[in-house]
Design an enzyme around this catalytic site. Sequence first.
Site, mmCIF file in Angstrom:
data_model
loop_
_atom_site.group_PDB
_atom_site.id
_atom_site.type_symbol
_atom_site.label_atom_id
_atom_site.label_comp_id
_atom_site.label_asym_id
_atom_site.label_seq_id
_atom_site.Cartn_x
_atom_site.Cartn_y
_atom_site.Cartn_z
ATOM 1 N N HIS A 53 0.774 -1.290 -0.016
ATOM 2 C CA HIS A 53 -0.032 -0.133 -0.049
ATOM 3 C C HIS A 53 0.975 1.194 0.020
ATOM 4 O O HIS A 53 2.130 1.084 0.489
ATOM 5 C CB HIS A 53 -0.918 0.031 1.144
ATOM 6 C CG HIS A 53 -1.776 -1.025 1.256
ATOM 7 N ND1 HIS A 53 -2.965 -1.140 2.029
ATOM 8 C CD2 HIS A 53 -2.181 -2.192 0.673
ATOM 9 C CE1 HIS A 53 -3.851 -2.066 1.895
ATOM 10 N NE2 HIS A 53 -3.250 -2.703 0.911
ATOM 11 N N GLU A 55 1.168 3.986 1.803
ATOM 12 C CA GLU A 55 1.619 4.252 3.250
ATOM 13 C C GLU A 55 2.741 3.338 3.505
ATOM 14 O O GLU A 55 3.402 3.795 4.224
ATOM 15 C CB GLU A 55 0.519 4.140 4.166
ATOM 16 C CG GLU A 55 -1.051 4.844 3.830
ATOM 17 C CD GLU A 55 -1.834 4.171 3.312
ATOM 18 O OE1 GLU A 55 -1.563 3.638 2.117
ATOM 19 O OE2 GLU A 55 -3.070 4.304 3.667
ATOM 20 N N CYS A 86 -2.401 -0.613 7.532
ATOM 21 C CA CYS A 86 -1.546 0.978 7.501
ATOM 22 C C CYS A 86 -1.648 1.529 8.650
ATOM 23 O O CYS A 86 -0.615 2.302 9.237
ATOM 24 C CB CYS A 86 -1.999 1.743 6.223
ATOM 25 S SG CYS A 86 -1.658 0.805 4.612
#
Length: 149
Positions: A53, A55, A86
């Site tokens: 992801h 992040e 995250c």
Amino acid sequence: MTRFTSYMHAAMKQAEDAAALGEVPVGAVIVMGGEIIAAAGNRTRTLNDPTAHAEMLAIRAACQVLGQERLTGADLHVTLEPCPMCAGAIAAARIGRLYYAASDPKSGGVEQGPCVLSHPQCHHRPEIYPGIGERAASALLTRFFATRR
């Protein structure tokens, strides 16, 4: 008094780059001392990695830049509310402030769903500022998913 500067435009650029690769358009940047030290967009498909992801990639890159596992005093600007995974990484990295654009009622983990950062077992809770650049981020996500339906 310090003047607030948003870096959401840089996160949006990362989201647009992710969309161009067929990735869900989410982008993130990490800022320290008024300087972007890491930037990333989603790469789960590109890297065949469900943890890739925006992040997570930005946190990993920032830790490498600083040579440490903590990002105390850093700001994270992300185009979509972080998911529970995250959010856990944000807490573990000790990020100081989280700015996010669009809320994610389906998969969010900050102010939707499990609310990881306000859970009693969470050891660190950053300051949270939702809704910065929400219209642009929501529109990008809507356009992206409209082409896939």
